[in-house]
Design a protein around this motif. Sequence first.
Motif, PDB file in Angstrom:
ATOM      1  N   LEU A 245      14.070  50.215  67.572  1.00 29.78           N
ATOM      2  CA  LEU A 245      13.503  49.998  66.245  1.00 29.78           C
ATOM      3  C   LEU A 245      12.562  51.130  65.842  1.00 29.78           C
ATOM      4  N   SER A 246      11.825  51.650  66.801  1.00 29.53           N
ATOM      5  CA  SER A 246      10.850  52.718  66.537  1.00 29.53           C
ATOM      6  C   SER A 246      11.035  53.823  67.568  1.00 29.53           C
ATOM      7  N   HIS A 248      10.871  57.112  67.359  1.00 30.34           N
ATOM      8  CA  HIS A 248      10.005  58.281  67.293  1.00 30.34           C
ATOM      9  C   HIS A 248       8.762  58.058  68.155  1.00 30.34           C
ATOM     10  N   THR A 257      18.220  57.268  68.395  1.00 33.04           N
ATOM     11  CA  THR A 257      18.691  57.342  67.014  1.00 33.04           C
ATOM     12  C   THR A 257      20.198  57.523  66.973  1.00 33.04           C
ATOM     13  N   PRO A 304      17.076  47.098  62.100  1.00 35.97           N
ATOM     14  CA  PRO A 304      16.108  48.162  61.828  1.00 35.97           C
ATOM     15  C   PRO A 304      15.343  47.970  60.527  1.00 35.97           C
ATOM     16  N   GLY A 307      12.602  45.205  61.125  1.00 30.94           N
ATOM     17  CA  GLY A 307      11.771  45.260  62.321  1.00 30.94           C
ATOM     18  C   GLY A 307      11.944  44.046  63.206  1.00 30.94           C
TER      19      GLY A 307
END
Length: 339
Positions: A245-246, A248, A257, A304, A307
């Motif tokens: 989900l996150s 980065h 990704t 995504p 969240g």
Amino acid sequence: MTVTGTSDLDELVRPLLSAAPNATGAAVAALHRGRRTVLVAGFTAQDRVQPITPGTRFEVGSVTKTFTALLLAEMVRRGDVRYDDPIDHYLPPGWRLRRPAPITLEHLATHTSGLPLIPLTTMPRVLRTWFSNPYQALGPDRIRTGLARARLRSTPGSRFHYSNLGVGLLGWLLAEAAGLPFEHLLTDRVLHPLGLTGTGCNPTLQAVGHRRGRPLPPWLIPGLPAAGTLRSTAHDLLNYLAAHLSPHGTPLAAALTDVTRPRIPMADNDHLCLAWFHRVKPDHHLLFHSGGTCGSTAFIGFSPQTGTALVTLINAGVTLRGTFIQRSYDTLRALATLK
């Protein structure tokens, strides 16, 4: 029962704890817009000695395939392999495959290689222990022999055919490319970087699997570990989904990704990513995968756009009339619309 989290999430996911009456234990974990909940119930075995906790390990079966896909994406990022590499580049010594056209690593990761579910020549051995441990006798040598005799169901890249053999072979090829056993490679490149300390291939210290109330030995799949050998916890799998989900800021940002990029169109608005099934809804997308051994069932999924993530684990195997996976998917959909 151990419970942490918020009441609205609890209300939605709590029914899943009792969705499989043949299980002695269950664990459910959810994430929605930064809020988390982990619910557990029951015991690791029929003796009712060890209670289920957020750190209890369950067999997750084909959920392993999403980890193998992430390993592939990370090795592509590093330049170790490429998605369009023909598998001939990495076949171990003595392995060969009869085929009408080149098969690539991406074909294996998207179930478009044309390979069968398992080598048909291994079916007699598989059927002998179908309801307990069907893959335990299929070591690397038998898989190698079966692969050499396997007939493709379609031209590589042309059609989707779910294949344990294909993803299992992908694990062998990645291990050959890196010069490490698959289990060690996966730990070094995926599990450790993401902090998944409760996840691994060791069949000890896990909830006892059950089929129709009968305890089963640990699931073994020595010839195709990349297709279904992992054990994991509700805590680890929720963190695994949170990384998707996150991505980065994580050590595997680019690979996380890449694995969720739709690659193969399927029916309606469905697609296949690298191992992940991808479904388009009016205001959000769902990515998900299930897994089943003879004695355990797992479901993981996330959205995504909202969240949202969901993990469900039970120590009871999939049955023809079982509804646990469908109820898990329906709960993920409901969570994705939660305000």
